[in-house]
Design an enzyme around this catalytic site. Structure first.
Site, PDB file in Angstrom:
ATOM      1  N   ARG A  64       0.857  -1.185   0.000  1.00 26.54           N
ATOM      2  CA  ARG A  64       0.000   0.000   0.000  1.00 26.54           C
ATOM      3  C   ARG A  64       0.895   1.237   0.000  1.00 26.54           C
ATOM      4  NH1 ARG A  64       1.782   1.590   4.235  1.00 26.54           N
ATOM      5  NH2 ARG A  64       0.799   3.617   3.952  1.00 26.54           N
ATOM      6  N   GLY A  65       0.292   2.378  -0.308  1.00 31.41           N
ATOM      7  CA  GLY A  65       1.038   3.616  -0.392  1.00 31.41           C
ATOM      8  C   GLY A  65       1.216   4.011  -1.847  1.00 31.41           C
ATOM      9  N   ALA A  66       0.849   5.236  -2.179  1.00 31.41           N
ATOM     10  CA  ALA A  66       0.739   5.652  -3.578  1.00 31.41           C
ATOM     11  C   ALA A  66       1.986   5.387  -4.420  1.00 31.41           C
ATOM     12  CB  ALA A  66       0.343   7.135  -3.645  1.00 31.41           C
ATOM     13  N   ARG A  98      -7.366  -0.480  -6.978  1.00 30.23           N
ATOM     14  CA  ARG A  98      -7.762   0.527  -5.998  1.00 30.23           C
ATOM     15  C   ARG A  98      -7.994   1.826  -6.746  1.00 30.23           C
ATOM     16  NH1 ARG A  98      -4.686   1.022  -0.459  1.00 30.23           N
ATOM     17  NH2 ARG A  98      -6.725   1.878   0.083  1.00 30.23           N
ATOM     18  N   GLN A 212      -2.237   2.148  10.467  1.00 29.55           N
ATOM     19  CA  GLN A 212      -0.967   2.219   9.715  1.00 29.55           C
ATOM     20  C   GLN A 212       0.073   3.066  10.428  1.00 29.55           C
ATOM     21  OE1 GLN A 212      -4.028   2.808   8.317  1.00 29.55           O
ATOM     22  NE2 GLN A 212      -4.144   1.991   6.243  1.00 29.55           N
ATOM     23  N   ASP A 253      -2.363  10.471  -1.963  1.00 32.57           N
ATOM     24  CA  ASP A 253      -2.682   9.408  -2.906  1.00 32.57           C
ATOM     25  C   ASP A 253      -3.111   9.968  -4.258  1.00 32.57           C
ATOM     26  OD1 ASP A 253      -2.932   6.460  -1.539  1.00 32.57           O
ATOM     27  OD2 ASP A 253      -3.140   8.075  -0.088  1.00 32.57           O
ATOM     28  N   ASN A 263      -5.848  11.972   0.742  1.00 32.58           N
ATOM     29  CA  ASN A 263      -4.905  11.201   1.559  1.00 32.58           C
ATOM     30  C   ASN A 263      -5.705  10.376   2.559  1.00 32.58           C
ATOM     31  OD1 ASN A 263      -2.052  10.652   2.177  1.00 32.58           O
ATOM     32  ND2 ASN A 263      -2.527  11.537   4.165  1.00 32.58           N
ATOM     33  N   LYS A 264      -5.004   9.551   3.307  1.00 33.00           N
ATOM     34  CA  LYS A 264      -5.651   8.661   4.271  1.00 33.00           C
ATOM     35  C   LYS A 264      -6.665   9.436   5.115  1.00 33.00           C
ATOM     36  CE  LYS A 264      -5.160   5.132   4.640  1.00 33.00           C
ATOM     37  NZ  LYS A 264      -5.983   4.040   4.029  1.00 33.00           N
TER      38      LYS A 264
END
Length: 382
Positions: A64-66, A98, A212, A253, A263-264
């Protein structure tokens, strides 16, 4: 899971396994991921031998993570090409794994373009597969270099905003080496501050519902010997009111053409708090995260995730079909409906600056974003 991919960190060890790597064992090419759902308890590598396995790993947040999703997407296309699968079909599956992270589609499209170009120039399938792998490896290297440059630009910005040092930085979610080909985005800036002896405290939001921050950012901070403190997301306001935050650093993201930042989930409330308390709110992301095709924040598709991630405590476990049966302790009555967006969107007027590998954009405007997309140039803080 092959035992050769299961590893545990040694006591006091500072290095960690890479977020992903390409391997070519005798049985054929494989993309090996560090399974982030198993951290921080254990470092376990997850081998993906085909695109459906990689898609499942992306959807279940094993990776995960852009920025790293872009790299994974490119390697996924390379995996399909190397193993003789339908590359075009693989690309569609990967790009739709995603919806919010723009880097995933960017990496996939870049790899597919390399494949098509090779075939158009007369390469056979094996030669085209090698071209795709080379494109993925170049993207991996470029992201590592972007990470290094973002860290330098971000540290310079912190020094300009807080020349006395002693930076107290609040961060959200995870933005370190686990999301990057290098040392990360926002976390890389905090790490640069730490190495320069300027970091006083890294405040780490736990980042509900999947923690996270608690599981991954605290893990990386501990690995690097940083001074850090974990807090519940809801405690951030008390930190601001006590004057304990000098800057907020987050990743992204997707950044829309008007400078809106996805973002998250939980990032937008931090931006509101920062604005009220006159604290800089800084977004750190590579230029590949900027999406000029998305006009504004309202146009960003926000992924909605399963309700059990909210109604249970613990990292969900998934079966081979990607179905989550939970994995934690229930905290709500059976049948409770949950609202669980994976991201929220922060408007540009709440963003002090966007740090990219090309420099620092401030103020954040549609014109500035367009200029950033058109050509590489450093925009200094004003």
């Amino acid at each position: 899971m092959d035992d050769q991919y299961a590893q545990s960190p040694a006591a006091g060890e500072q290095s960690m396994l890479p977020a992903l790597r390409w391997d070519e064992p005798p049985e054929g090419p494989v993309l090996v991921l560090l399974d982030q759902t198993r951290l921080p308890a254990e470092e376990v590598e997850l081998p993906c031998t085909d695109v459906p396995a990689l898609v499942l790993a992306i959807q279940t947040l094993a990776v995960r993570g852009a920025p790293v999703l872009g790299i994974a997407g490119a390697y996924g296309v390379a995996l399909a090409a190397a193993r003789g699968f339908d590359v075009e079909e693989a690309a569609v599956l990967l790009e739709n794994a995603r919806p919010t992270a723009v880097n995933l589609g960017y990496g996939v499209r870049r790899a597919v373009a390399a494949y098509r170009t090779a075939l158009a120039e007369g390469a056979d399938v094996e030669e085209a597969a090698r071209s795709v792998l080379a494109a993925a490896e170049e993207l991996h290297r470029a992201d590592a270099e972007a990470s290094r440059r973002m860290a330098g630009h971000g540290l310079a910005l912190l020094e300009e905003l807080m020349p006395g040092g002693g930076h107290r930085i609040l961060t959200h979610c995870n933005t370190g080496a686990l999301v990057s080909g290098g040392e990360g985005t926002a976390f890389a800036v905090a790490l640069a501050s730490h190495r320069a002896g300027r970091l006083r405290r890294l405040w780490v939001d736990e980042t509900r519902p999947l923690l996270q921050g608690a599981r991954l950012t605290a893990y990386e901070a501990a690995r690097n010997g940083m001074s850090y403190t974990l807090l519940t997301d809801s405690a951030a306001g008390s930190l601001f009111s006590a004057g304990q935050v000098d800057a907020v650093l987050i990743g992204a993201d997707r950044i829309a053409a008007d400078g809106s930042v996805a973002n998250k989930v939980g990032s937008y409330p931090l931006a509101v708090l920062a604005k009220y308390h006159h604290v800089p709110f800084i977004v750190v992301a590579p230029t590949t995260t900027v999406d000029p095709g998305t006009s504004d924040g309202a146009s960003i598709e926000v992924e909605q995730r399963a309700g059990h991630e909210v109604t249970e405590i613990g990292v969900p476990r998934f079966d081979a079909a990607g179905m989550g049966g939970g994995g934690g302790l229930s905290t709500a009555p059976l049948g409770t409906q949950a609202y669980n967006p994976a991201f929220d969107v922060t408007p540009p007027d709440l963003v002090t600056a966007i740090v990219t590998e090309e420099g620092v954009l401030s103020p954040v405007t549609r014109g500035g974003i367009a200029e950033l997309c058109v050509r590489s140039r450093q925009v200094t803080i004003r």
